[in-house]
Design a protein around this motif. Structure first.
Motif, short mmCIF file in Angstrom:
data_model
loop_
_atom_site.label_atom_id
_atom_site.label_comp_id
_atom_site.label_asym_id
_atom_site.label_seq_id
_atom_site.Cartn_x
_atom_site.Cartn_y
_atom_site.Cartn_z
N ASN A 420 0.81 -1.22 0.00
CA ASN A 420 0.00 0.00 0.00
C ASN A 420 0.85 1.27 0.00
OD1 ASN A 420 -2.55 -1.29 0.00
ND2 ASN A 420 -2.38 -1.66 2.20
N TRP A 421 2.02 1.19 -0.60
CA TRP A 421 2.83 2.40 -0.77
C TRP A 421 2.23 3.24 -1.89
CZ3 TRP A 421 8.66 0.53 -0.58
CH2 TRP A 421 8.91 0.01 0.70
N LEU A 442 5.59 6.89 -0.33
CA LEU A 442 5.28 6.90 1.09
C LEU A 442 4.50 5.67 1.49
CD1 LEU A 442 4.03 10.60 1.46
CD2 LEU A 442 6.38 9.76 1.56
N ASP A 443 4.68 5.23 2.76
CA ASP A 443 3.89 4.12 3.27
C ASP A 443 2.56 4.65 3.78
OD1 ASP A 443 4.21 5.22 5.78
OD2 ASP A 443 5.57 3.68 6.52
N PRO A 444 1.63 3.80 4.21
CA PRO A 444 0.30 4.27 4.64
C PRO A 444 0.34 5.27 5.79
CG PRO A 444 0.23 1.92 4.23
CD PRO A 444 1.67 2.32 4.14
N ASN A 445 1.44 5.30 6.56
CA ASN A 445 1.56 6.24 7.67
C ASN A 445 2.21 7.57 7.25
OD1 ASN A 445 0.47 4.46 9.62
ND2 ASN A 445 2.42 3.37 9.69
N PHE A 448 8.43 8.31 4.53
CA PHE A 448 9.13 8.20 3.26
C PHE A 448 9.80 6.84 3.13
CE2 PHE A 448 13.15 8.40 0.99
CZ PHE A 448 12.76 8.91 -0.24
N LYS A 449 9.73 6.26 1.92
CA LYS A 449 10.36 4.97 1.65
C LYS A 449 11.37 5.04 0.51
CE LYS A 449 8.42 2.59 4.84
NZ LYS A 449 9.24 2.07 5.95
N GLN A 450 10.98 5.68 -0.61
CA GLN A 450 11.85 5.72 -1.78
C GLN A 450 11.54 6.96 -2.61
OE1 GLN A 450 10.98 1.99 -3.82
NE2 GLN A 450 12.90 1.10 -3.08
#
Length: 569
Positions: A420-421, A442-445, A448-450
């Motif tokens: 769910n990114w 971004l992740d659901p929260n 930042f991821k990538q």
């Protein structure tokens, strides 16, 4: 109190004149007139309280509506009280009915009239058109942190605030403080009783908008006048009481001066003629001292220097809508839709994304697409100066056939369905001559991821990276391997390089072989295709070479020409 007093007073003066006329005509007794007067005062107080909380701007449609409401409530009561079952003459009834009919019909007439003045609103925008689109330089627009990620970190840091149960984060605003671009968010009360108990908020948070690893900093600065305060300490009411003739655009935002003192900033505008439509050439900004409630009014471009966004994101979004939709008026926006452009809703603030140029000036970026459904190609994009409100529209050959921001976000969303990114804050950059969407993942929260780098002309050309530098280097290497990619057209100049080959890697793509190699004691990864030098595939470790290459960030080099000792000479 000026706003409610003017709005209420105007309506009740008109009602009072009508009531006096009725009383004289009916030869009402002193007792009847006294009762009528007290009833009118009571209704005045009730309506004043209603206006106090509603805060309608003093513009023609609102004045007419208030008169209709007052008339509907007060005149029948006065008829009953003063009439005392007397029979009124038909002429009197017709007069009052005529006045009421005129007022009631005025609103739809003004509404219809306003539809045919929408092209005037469009024309009131300070606009510049540029045929040659100019994708943004990655070095010129350094905002790299999505606001969702910044807000998430601030929320986690609320424990450092005294009595954190009283507060929540207010509107997030990006601005430049000194040489650093940061997000600023004030503390706001979570409800009426928290306001009654606390009376003033404790301060605001800041966090870097360019460093994804930065942590928020809390600044203690007492504020009594805020967006979440009640009664006369509410910022919107403070501005309304002093400038009720202006319409407030969106929510007031915090901006911090060079001494760290916060100020609430609110964009205002006047309406067009007798309508409720904005005159976008008459923009003002109200600046409120949250400690004292003092209010000053400025032209947006004459606001204090520390204010980057005297034009709010809400007003910028409004400009985009009027610019794109009503280019030839309301009728064309509904039928035919010639030259109509629709702003995408993928911006970080009210469908726009704030960015900074190389001079440190803030702009709002929005890409425009076609009103036709199921078309995800960009027609161009707008840049709205956040201090002047000037809108510059870029289009041209660069935007022919490239995807829009919604399409870029969908590519990211489909990449990680199990996690769910989602994609956020897509901005169109010029990466070595190629229009490129750079998207935060971004992740659901909201963490930042990538980064995702997406070639705007090829939805299959996507590169992900955990850091901006890593993603950019990988994307440039991928571009150099793609024979269909546009050659580098940025301002990097070729450099002459000599050295001895250390490592070599040969790959193939679309019948073209790509050679990547390292030189001894040189960190740059050089790339050359066989279309530039066919014999490059025979290069081995130990070969001495002389070459010209465009080197970017000391990491990658695109070879323009190469001489290999023993092979090409």
């Amino acid at each position: 109190m000026l706003g409610p007093l003017l709005t209420t007073g105007f309506s009740f003066i008109a009602t009072l004149l009508i009531v006096l006329f009725m009383a004289i005509k009916q030869k009402a007794s002193f007792k009847q007139i006294k009762h009528g007067f007290f009833l009118l005062v009571f209704l005045f107080i009730i309506f004043y309280i209603f206006i106090y909380f509603l805060m309608p701007s003093i513009i023609v449609p609102n004045i007419i509506l208030s008169n209709i409401i007052v008339g509907i409530i007060s005149i029948p009561l006065m008829y009953f009280l003063l009439g005392n079952k007397l029979v009124y003459k038909a002429k009197e009834i017709k007069t009052v009915t005529f006045i009421g009919t005129i007022l009631v019909l005025a609103l739809p007439v003004i509404y219809i009239y306003s539809l045919f003045t929408l092209d005037n609103v469009h024309d009131s925008i300070n606009t510049e058109m540029k045929d040659q689109a100019e994708p943004l330089s990655k070095e010129d627009t350094p905002i790299a942190v999505a606001p969702e990620s910044a807000r998430n970190k601030m929320q986690k840091a609320m424990s450092v605030v005294p009595n954190p149960q009283f507060y929540d984060l207010g509107k997030l605003q990006v601005q430049k403080i000194g040489d650093e671009i940061v997000y600023v968010a004030p503390l706001e009360f979570t409800g009426f009783w928290k306001f009654i108990r606390g009376q003033e908020t404790e301060g605001y948070f800041t966090i870097s908008a360019t460093n994804i690893n930065a942590q928020p900093e809390f600044v203690a600065e007492k504020m009594q006048y805020t967006n979440s305060s009640y009664l006369n300490k509410n910022v919107q009411r403070t501005i309304y009481n002093k400038y009720p003739q202006y319409v407030q655009s969106g929510t007031a935002q915090i901006e911090v001066d060079e001494n760290g003192k916060p100020w609430y900033v609110q964009t205002l505008y006047l309406t067009m003629n007798v309508t409720d439509k904005p005159d976008l050439n008459q923009l003002k900004v109200a600046v409120v001292d949250p400690a004292t409630g003092d209010v000053s009014l400025h032209d947006t471009d004459q606001a204090p220097d520390f204010i980057d966004g005297s034009v709010s994101s809400e007003l910028a979004s409004t400009e985009n809508t009027y610019f794109g939709k009503y280019v030839h008026g309301w009728f064309n926006s509904m039928f035919g839709k010639k030259d109509v452009r629709v702003p995408n809703e993928s911006g970080t603030e009210k469908s726009v994304t704030p960015i900074f140029d190389e001079s440190g000036d803030m702009y709002y970026f929005t890409d425009m697409t076609s009103p036709k459904e199921n078309i995800d190609s960009a027609l161009g994009y707008t840049m709205i100066n956040a201090r002047t409100g000037k809108l510059t529209y870029y289009n041209g050959d660069m935007n022919n056939g490239i995807m829009d921001s919604e399409g870029a976000k969908q590519i990211v969303n489909k990449e990680y369905p199990e996690k769910n990114w989602e994609g956020s804050m897509p901005i169109l950059y010029n990466i070595d001559g190629n229009a490129t969407w750079v998207v935060n993942v971004l992740d659901p929260n909201g963490l930042f991821k990538q980064y995702a780098y997406i070639n705007a002309a090829d939805s299959d050309f996507v590169v992900f990276g955990e850091t901006a530098s890593q993603a950019l280097a990988s994307y440039r290497l991928a571009l150099q391997q793609n024979p269909s990619a546009v050659g580098a057209s940025d301002q990097v100049q070729p450099e002459n390089v000599q050295g001895t080959v250390d490592r070599v890697l040969v790959t193939s793509t679309d019948d073209v072989q790509i050679v990547r190699f390292l030189l001894e004691n040189d960190p740059v990864i050089y790339t050359v295709s066989t279309t530039i030098e066919p014999k490059a595939i025979f290069m081995t470790s130990g070969d001495d070479v002389e070459l010209q290459a465009k080197i970017r960030d000391g990491a990658t080099g695109s070879v323009e020409s190469i001489e290999i000792e023993g092979l090409t000479n």
